[in-house]
Design a protein around this motif. Structure first.
Motif, PDB file in Angstrom:
ATOM      1  N   LYS A   1       3.479  12.073 -11.786  1.00 47.57           N
ATOM      2  CA  LYS A   1       2.070  12.459 -11.882  1.00 47.57           C
ATOM      3  C   LYS A   1       1.544  13.018 -10.553  1.00 47.57           C
ATOM      4  CE  LYS A   1       1.325  10.936 -16.185  1.00 47.57           C
ATOM      5  NZ  LYS A   1       1.358  11.923 -17.274  1.00 47.57           N
ATOM      6  N   GLY A   2       2.069  12.472  -9.458  1.00 47.80           N
ATOM      7  CA  GLY A   2       1.628  12.946  -8.149  1.00 47.80           C
ATOM      8  C   GLY A   2       2.052  14.391  -7.904  1.00 47.80           C
ATOM      9  N   ARG A   3       3.235  14.732  -8.361  1.00 48.08           N
ATOM     10  CA  ARG A   3       3.753  16.099  -8.150  1.00 48.08           C
ATOM     11  C   ARG A   3       2.852  17.158  -8.793  1.00 48.08           C
ATOM     12  NH1 ARG A   3       8.714  13.203  -8.322  1.00 48.08           N
ATOM     13  NH2 ARG A   3       9.065  13.356 -10.572  1.00 48.08           N
ATOM     14  N   GLN A   4       2.081  16.713  -9.783  1.00 51.80           N
ATOM     15  CA  GLN A   4       1.190  17.657 -10.460  1.00 51.80           C
ATOM     16  C   GLN A   4       0.117  18.224  -9.528  1.00 51.80           C
ATOM     17  OE1 GLN A   4      -0.203  15.009 -13.463  1.00 51.80           O
ATOM     18  NE2 GLN A   4       1.540  15.320 -14.835  1.00 51.80           N
ATOM     19  N   GLN A   5      -0.028  17.634  -8.348  1.00 53.82           N
ATOM     20  CA  GLN A   5      -1.036  18.151  -7.414  1.00 53.82           C
ATOM     21  C   GLN A   5      -0.775  19.614  -7.065  1.00 53.82           C
ATOM     22  OE1 GLN A   5      -3.253  16.008  -8.269  1.00 53.82           O
ATOM     23  NE2 GLN A   5      -4.218  16.268  -6.277  1.00 53.82           N
TER      24      GLN A   5
ATOM     25  N   GLU B   1       6.557  11.748  -4.696  1.00 53.57           N
ATOM     26  CA  GLU B   1       7.470  10.689  -5.139  1.00 53.57           C
ATOM     27  C   GLU B   1       7.231  10.266  -6.587  1.00 53.57           C
ATOM     28  OE1 GLU B   1       9.996   9.880  -3.262  1.00 53.57           O
ATOM     29  OE2 GLU B   1       9.188  11.275  -1.774  1.00 53.57           O
ATOM     30  N   SER B   2       6.122  10.706  -7.177  1.00 52.49           N
ATOM     31  CA  SER B   2       5.859  10.328  -8.570  1.00 52.49           C
ATOM     32  C   SER B   2       5.666  11.574  -9.433  1.00 52.49           C
ATOM     33  CB  SER B   2       4.599   9.458  -8.650  1.00 52.49           C
ATOM     34  OG  SER B   2       3.466  10.207  -8.263  1.00 52.49           O
TER      35      SER B   2
ATOM     36  N   ILE C   1       0.846  -1.204   0.000  1.00 51.19           N
ATOM     37  CA  ILE C   1       0.000   0.000   0.000  1.00 51.19           C
ATOM     38  C   ILE C   1       0.883   1.255   0.000  1.00 51.19           C
ATOM     39  CG2 ILE C   1      -1.772   1.298   1.256  1.00 51.19           C
ATOM     40  CD1 ILE C   1      -2.928  -1.403   2.170  1.00 51.19           C
ATOM     41  N   GLU C   2       1.976   1.194   0.748  1.00 49.27           N
ATOM     42  CA  GLU C   2       2.881   2.346   0.766  1.00 49.27           C
ATOM     43  C   GLU C   2       3.449   2.594  -0.643  1.00 49.27           C
ATOM     44  OE1 GLU C   2       5.821   2.545   3.936  1.00 49.27           O
ATOM     45  OE2 GLU C   2       7.101   3.757   2.634  1.00 49.27           O
ATOM     46  N   ASN C   3       3.850   1.526  -1.301  1.00 49.03           N
ATOM     47  CA  ASN C   3       4.355   1.679  -2.670  1.00 49.03           C
ATOM     48  C   ASN C   3       3.300   2.265  -3.592  1.00 49.03           C
ATOM     49  OD1 ASN C   3       6.860   0.690  -2.044  1.00 49.03           O
ATOM     50  ND2 ASN C   3       6.378  -1.422  -2.627  1.00 49.03           N
ATOM     51  N   LEU C   4       2.079   1.820  -3.386  1.00 50.98           N
ATOM     52  CA  LEU C   4       0.975   2.335  -4.200  1.00 50.98           C
ATOM     53  C   LEU C   4       0.803   3.843  -3.987  1.00 50.98           C
ATOM     54  CD1 LEU C   4      -1.114   1.110  -6.116  1.00 50.98           C
ATOM     55  CD2 LEU C   4      -2.659   0.845  -4.171  1.00 50.98           C
ATOM     56  N   LEU C   5       0.867   4.237  -2.734  1.00 53.69           N
ATOM     57  CA  LEU C   5       0.684   5.657  -2.408  1.00 53.69           C
ATOM     58  C   LEU C   5       1.785   6.531  -3.006  1.00 53.69           C
ATOM     59  CD1 LEU C   5      -0.418   5.239   1.309  1.00 53.69           C
ATOM     60  CD2 LEU C   5      -1.864   6.068  -0.549  1.00 53.69           C
ATOM     61  N   LYS C   6       2.943   5.915  -3.248  1.00 54.03           N
ATOM     62  CA  LYS C   6       4.056   6.675  -3.827  1.00 54.03           C
ATOM     63  C   LYS C   6       4.154   6.509  -5.342  1.00 54.03           C
ATOM     64  CE  LYS C   6       6.954   6.446   0.312  1.00 54.03           C
ATOM     65  NZ  LYS C   6       8.037   5.731   0.984  1.00 54.03           N
ATOM     66  N   SER C   7       3.248   5.724  -5.888  1.00 60.47           N
ATOM     67  CA  SER C   7       3.385   5.334  -7.294  1.00 60.47           C
ATOM     68  C   SER C   7       2.758   6.338  -8.268  1.00 60.47           C
ATOM     69  CB  SER C   7       2.702   3.983  -7.519  1.00 60.47           C
ATOM     70  OG  SER C   7       1.300   4.165  -7.430  1.00 60.47           O
ATOM     71  N   GLU C   8       3.092   6.175  -9.538  1.00 62.80           N
ATOM     72  CA  GLU C   8       2.421   6.918 -10.614  1.00 62.80           C
ATOM     73  C   GLU C   8       0.987   6.432 -10.775  1.00 62.80           C
ATOM     74  OE1 GLU C   8       3.886   9.316 -12.257  1.00 62.80           O
ATOM     75  OE2 GLU C   8       6.004   8.956 -11.826  1.00 62.80           O
ATOM     76  N   THR C   9       0.829   5.123 -10.518  1.00 64.62           N
ATOM     77  CA  THR C   9      -0.419   4.418 -10.828  1.00 64.62           C
ATOM     78  C   THR C   9      -1.678   5.117 -10.334  1.00 64.62           C
ATOM     79  OG1 THR C   9       0.915   2.461 -10.494  1.00 64.62           O
ATOM     80  CG2 THR C   9      -1.437   2.130 -10.733  1.00 64.62           C
ATOM     81  N   ILE C  10      -1.622   5.617  -9.095  1.00 67.24           N
ATOM     82  CA  ILE C  10      -2.876   6.146  -8.539  1.00 67.24           C
ATOM     83  C   ILE C  10      -3.285   7.482  -9.172  1.00 67.24           C
ATOM     84  CG2 ILE C  10      -2.667   4.919  -6.334  1.00 67.24           C
ATOM     85  CD1 ILE C  10      -1.765   7.649  -5.112  1.00 67.24           C
ATOM     86  N   TRP C  11      -2.429   8.026 -10.019  1.00 64.52           N
ATOM     87  CA  TRP C  11      -2.758   9.338 -10.604  1.00 64.52           C
ATOM     88  C   TRP C  11      -3.292   9.245 -12.030  1.00 64.52           C
ATOM     89  CZ3 TRP C  11      -3.139  12.656  -6.854  1.00 64.52           C
ATOM     90  CH2 TRP C  11      -2.377  12.442  -5.703  1.00 64.52           C
ATOM     91  N   TYR C  12      -3.458   8.039 -12.551  1.00 68.24           N
ATOM     92  CA  TYR C  12      -3.914   7.882 -13.937  1.00 68.24           C
ATOM     93  C   TYR C  12      -5.429   7.998 -14.103  1.00 68.24           C
ATOM     94  CZ  TYR C  12       0.797   5.999 -14.905  1.00 68.24           C
ATOM     95  OH  TYR C  12       2.150   5.825 -15.046  1.00 68.24           O
ATOM     96  N   CYS C  13      -6.162   7.653 -13.058  1.00 69.16           N
ATOM     97  CA  CYS C  13      -7.630   7.607 -13.141  1.00 69.16           C
ATOM     98  C   CYS C  13      -8.186   8.990 -13.457  1.00 69.16           C
ATOM     99  CB  CYS C  13      -8.162   7.108 -11.795  1.00 69.16           C
ATOM    100  SG  CYS C  13      -9.912   7.373 -11.514  1.00 69.16           S
ATOM    101  N   GLY C  14      -9.214   9.039 -14.296  1.00 72.08           N
ATOM    102  CA  GLY C  14      -9.856  10.306 -14.657  1.00 72.08           C
ATOM    103  C   GLY C  14     -11.133  10.554 -13.863  1.00 72.08           C
ATOM    104  N   GLU C  15     -11.425   9.666 -12.908  1.00 75.22           N
ATOM    105  CA  GLU C  15     -12.607   9.790 -12.049  1.00 75.22           C
ATOM    106  C   GLU C  15     -13.904   9.927 -12.844  1.00 75.22           C
ATOM    107  OE1 GLU C  15     -12.000  12.353  -8.635  1.00 75.22           O
ATOM    108  OE2 GLU C  15     -10.015  11.527  -8.278  1.00 75.22           O
TER     109      GLU C  15
END
Lengths: 111, 356, 236, 351
Positions: C106-110, C103-104, C56-70
């Motif tokens: 895509k995440g930095r785009q926040q 850490e990612s 879960i920690e890896n997931l939270l730091k990953s690119e993966t969670i930022w791909y969804c368009g909701e």
């Protein structure tokens, strides 16, 4: 053509309508036991190459069956043809020979 | 395709839409990109249909894009929504009508969350009290603005000056409908016609004389994806979604695309320009794009409103070929004028896609 | 029991989003992000239900969670009534809470989302504000938008708006007392705290990346997160 | 002494077999069937898994039992009332006829899941989306399998779990027979349409029965049926009325799309309307999935909360034919022991 700073992302869906099935067909013809794989993963679990690399034989077979062969050559190169997978397969698929046939098909179709 | 099958599903998803006395909340995207649509909506509701539709100067964004862009926390979004409810309650209204689909989805989600987690509602009431001292009642009826036009589509048809019919051939125009994802994908029972075969726009198209075209990627998202469009690095995803839709609808040769979400028409309009610039491809007839209309624009169009009052001049894809086909008169010289009839200059022409 | 999993459980969206996943792939089959990114919402659901702290920690730091368009198409279809889109929203919230988002790529785009959309909300009371949407940053808005840009007020006026005006109407100036209420809501409900966290972690990351960081959008770090794409996001 | 009387409700496999055995044991048995013919769903099935024997052979076997053991069969029997007064059951039909008995066998069976409820699959909307039952009807008719436009299909996909294991439609259970039916129908399609490509879209292949796994292997080995692990997310219609399906190939870890000429939905079982109607009249308990509830899952199958009412076959749960036969005979025995005064409930020491 204008540059907007990005390009249109390519679709990564497997498209079965346009898939290249030549390798799959070749293997099915020359090693028919390829058909009876149930994708249980026993081969992957016992795979010597899989221990030292990210090779996943079960997945590789599935991808070949869907015509997803872009990375097959690189993946298959990791196999040492030790044949442990064939011993482990509960369905009696001659997995080692499947790999040999995949390799032959890749050469035959210059892939 | 058997339309009876769809009709049976449409019957299953009849939603209760209030008949009058609405509290209207505006859409951020609409106001920026299709201001004429909101103007037209209010004109139709008030002038054509004689409805009481109230707007409060102190209402704000629901924070939807921030919420779905994940910078606005859930509690914050819910409390902002609660504040809108409070303004409605204070103004003596019970029927909430958001102009935006993301807002509609958010209001629906908030009400559903509170229904399942009453303690969350209590917490939000406390937040709102603390921040603003306001109290609120939960809306009795929640309908998207397109639900209202759907509800009164037959009245609009009766007063219509034009039908969605090719004036030369007498054949109905082929219309593709595109429903905003947050209209009914999250809560199918909250949308007219449900999630799979929504009827909210199809009903308008049918009653105004057009033919609804179903195509394989009808349900696909336009690709806004909040952060996916707003951040340039992600736009390849955003445009790819619309691109997929255009490729899928192309063989059906649609005369227009009709939308009910504020963002989708902007993307479906602008991406046609961008795809033409990037790939040299256009999807309409003779090098034009496929006109993309909002339901308010379409309603205004059949009612005979001046196309430049509707705001068709702010579309990148030209709507003139569509107007010509129906036989709607317009003055091309007034297209780019200001309120006083003074020309504001003419936009540059795109290098690939033809425009009028 | 994973601490991170417990954290996620505090989010009602997470409770709504996942009960038990059977890995059937219905969500992935319909997912717009899975078509155009190397992304699989089924695996997201499976990873969180493993309750494995490290995963879960890896997931939270990953690119993966930022791909969804909701878009929430997954919610319509899941045979178990789950919604990976809601799981994603809970993961993104936690990733920002813990500072893992930087850490990612895509995440930095926040930071962009915070400064731009967040900024518009608190300054104008709108999620979008046309004056910030120039064709310099949004070239695909096309020549028609160039024309509007030259004539913001006059075109809005022509179409019945009340641009920056008092009272009701399109893009009116929302009264300061209303904006104050919104700002107060942000303070009371954790919105401001979220914003501050995004700023703090972004600033630290900018230093670590050796990129110039400043307020506003005209600085190296901001421009980097806005436009940088390592082009590996749709590669297997 | 007057013969004890039993009413069997439902003239499908379980009702026919239970009635036959009870009559052969010397009870006065009345079999009530709503249709004009006995046999139930079996009448619509051509070949049976896993042996591919003809369904009509089994119907014939059942009918012989009914005739030889002299079961009183009432066809087109629409039940309007069913009550227990004292120890006696009275069943009233729409035509006013009344039947009395000392015991009742519920053999009211299942209905096929209404595939229209899976809206995104387009059954009843898209011309080339059919159900497994529709396909069976085509097999039975003996006519060639053609698309809606009269063409020979080149690609066919079969979708598992339609209306089963799906909270969205309210059915969380597995219908048990659909996986193997898909395998059976795949083989039949392969045999009847030369060169056709057949794809099974499944979540898990539940080949639980004896020889089911063998049939599955035969489908792979001899017929080259393709199996893709992924639940169908949506089906869409193309301009030429072919169907686009979207699944994730979960073993490849990628979304997959495919155009097929025909899509077959393997519809599951739901409690039949008759089960619900008559079950309520008799005051029977229903389980969480809407099927009739036995007193205990392990030890009291066929026995209900109402003494004298026994359940047989698919009104209790989805079951394949071989299990239904066994179940029907078990219901007959438990009914008989009840009628002879044996009280099985005395053995229950748990709550």
């Amino acid at each position: 053509m204008k540059d907007f700073g990005f390009t249109i992302n390519k679709d990564r869906q497997i498209d079965m309508d346009t898939a290249d099935m030549r390798v799959a067909e070749y293997v099915k013809t020359h090693e028919p036991s390829f058909n009876i794989c149930i994708a249980c993963g026993t081969c992957t679990a016992t795979c010597s190459a899989g221990i030292f690399t990210d090779m996943n034989l079960r997945k590789l077979f599935t991808l070949v069956k869907r015509g997803e062969i872009a990375n097959t050559r690189t993946e298959i190169a990791k196999c040492m043809l030790c044949g442990k997978c064939s011993l482990a397969c509960p369905r009696g698929v001659n997995t080692r020979n499947v790999i040999v046939k995949i390799n032959q098909a890749l050469i035959k179709f210059s892939l | 395709m058997k339309v009876e099958g769809k009709q049976a599903i449409w019957k299953e998803y009849q939603k209760d839409i209030a008949g009058d006395k609405y509290f209207y909340v505006r859409s951020c995207v609409r106001q920026n990109f299709f201001p004429g649509s909101e103007t037209t909506f209010l004109r139709i509701m008030r002038e054509e249909l004689g409805k009481d539709i109230y707007e409060h100067p102190c209402h704000t964004t629901c924070t939807g894009i921030g919420y779905h862009g994940d910078v606005v926390p859930l509690d914050t979004m819910m409390t902002v929504v609660a504040r809108q409810f409070a303004l409605m309650t204070e103004a003596g209204y019970q029927n909430l009508v958001p102009s935006c689909i993301t807002s509609f989805g958010i209001y629906t989600e908030v009400l559903d969350t509170w229904h399942h987690f009453p303690e969350v509602e209590a917490k939000v009431r406390e937040y709102l009290r603390k921040a603003t001292g306001r109290e609120f009642k939960i809306p009795q009826n929640l309908a998207h603005a397109s639900d209202l036009i759907y509800k009164f589509r037959k009245e609009i048809a009766q007063n219509a000056k034009f039908k969605l019919v090719d004036k030369e051939t007498g054949k109905p125009l082929k219309v593709v409908d595109h429903i905003g994802c947050h209209y009914s994908k999250m809560f199918p029972e909250k949308g007219v016609g449900g999630a799979e075969y929504p009827y909210v726009l199809a009903g308008m198209i049918e009653d105004w004389g057009g033919e609804v075209i179903d195509y394989p990627e009808r349900r696909h998202c336009c690709g806004f994806g909040f952060r996916q469009y707003l951040v340039q690095a992600n736009r390849g995803y955003s445009v790819a979604c619309s691109h997929k839709k255009f490729e899928s609808m192309e063989p059906y040769k649609p005369d227009m695309i009709l939308t009910n979400c504020p963002g989708c028409p902007m993307f479906l309009d602008k991406w046609q320009y961008a795809i033409a610039e990037m790939e040299g491809k256009t999807y309409g007839k003779d090098g034009y794009g496929i006109p993309v209309l909002t339901y308010e624009e379409l309603a205004g169009m059949v009612l005979g409103y001046d196309p430049w009052d509707l705001g068709l001049q702010v579309h990148q894809v030209s709507c003139e070929p569509l107007l010509d086909r129906i036989g709607i008169k317009y003055d091309p010289l007034k297209k780019y004028n200001d309120k006083n009839g003074v020309s504001l200059g003419v936009p540059e022409k795109p290098s690939v896609m033809k425009v009028s | 029991m994973s601490q991170l999993y417990n954290k996620l459980l505090e989010d009602v969206r997470f409770q709504e989003g996942i009960k038990a996943c059977i890995n059937c792939g219905t969500c992935t089959a319909i997912c717009a992000a899975a078509e155009f990114y190397n992304y699989d919402p089924r695996i997201i659901a499976d990873t969180v239900q493993s309750r494995n702290e490290e995963k879960i920690e890896n997931l939270l730091k990953s690119e993966t969670i930022w791909y969804c368009g909701e878009c929430m198409s997954c919610k319509t279809r899941c045979p178990r009534g789950n919604a990976p889109g809601l799981i994603i929203m809970a993961l993104r919230a936690l990733s920002q809470e813990l500072g893992y988002f930087v850490e990612s790529e895509k995440g930095r785009q926040q930071l962009f989302m915070k400064r731009v959309v967040g900024g518009w909300i608190l300054t104008y009371g709108y999620c979008l504000y046309l004056e910030g949407i120039g064709t310099n940053m949004y070239a695909e808005q096309g020549p028609i938008w160039d024309w509007r840009q030259k004539n913001w007020g006059k075109v809005l006026d022509r179409l019945g708006a009340n641009y920056k005006g008092e009272g009701n109407g399109i893009l009116r100036k929302i009264p300061e007392e209303a904006l104050d209420e919104i700002r107060k809501i942000f303070e009371v409900t954790g919105g401001t705290a979220r914003f501050e966290k995004i700023e703090k972690f972004s600033k630290e990351k900018a230093e670590a990346m050796n990129l110039k960081f400043d307020d506003g959008i005209d600085n190296e770090y901001f421009q980097h997160i806005y436009s940088h794409n390592n082009n590996t996001h749709n590669i297997e | 002494m007057k013969k004890k009387r039993v009413i069997v409700i439902g003239g499908g496999i379980s009702g026919m077999e239970a009635a036959t055995h009870l009559a052969s044991m010397g009870y006065d048995v009345t079999l009530l069937e709503k249709d004009k013919e006995l046999g139930g769903h079996l009448l619509g099935w051509e070949k049976l898994f896993p042996t591919m024997r003809m369904g009509k052979d089994v119907v014939e076997f059942l009918n012989k039992g009914i005739t030889l053991s002299k079961v009183n069969v009432i066809r087109k029997a629409e039940i309007v009332n069913a009550v227990k007064t004292g120890e006696i059951f009275t069943v009233t039909l729409a035509n006013g006829n009344k039947f009395e008995s000392d015991a009742v066998i519920m053999a009211t069976g299942y209905d096929l899941f209404d595939a229209r409820k899976k809206e995104e699959y387009g059954y009843g909307i898209y011309d080339n989306v059919i159900t497994s039952a529709d396909l069976e009807e085509k097999f039975l008719s003996g006519k060639p399998i053609l698309t809606s436009k009269g063409n020979v299909p080149k690609k066919i996909a079969l979708v598992h779990c339609v209306g089963s294991r799906d909270e969205k439609v309210g059915n969380v259970y597995c219908s048990k027979v659909c996986c193997v039916t898909a395998v059976k129908q795949s083989i039949e399609l392969k045999e009847s349409i030369p060169g056709v490509d057949v794809y099974c879209l499944y979540m898990d292949l539940r080949m639980f029965g004896m020889h089911f796994e063998t049939l599955y292997k035969e489908a792979q080995e001899k017929h080259a049926v393709n199996f893709i692990r992924g639940r169908l997310s949506e089906a869409c219609e193309n301009q030429d009325s072919s169907i686009i399906v979207k699944v994730e190939d979960t073993l490849a870890g990628k979304p997959l799309r495919m155009t097929v000429d025909m899509l077959v939905l393997m519809v599951g079982m739901v409690p039949s309307a008759g089960t619900v109607k008559v079950g309520k009249m008799l005051g029977l308990k229903f389980g969480p999935n809407g099927f009739l509830k036995s007193m205990d899952q392990h030890t009291m199958g066929t026995i209900t909360n109402i003494p004298g009412v026994f359940i047989a076959g698919t009104c209790a749960a989805p079951r394949p034919i071989n299990n239904v036969f066994v179940d029907a005979r078990a219901a007959a025995i438990t009914a008989s022991s009840y009628l002879e005064g044996y009280d099985i409930e005395k053995r229950i020491s748990y709550s």
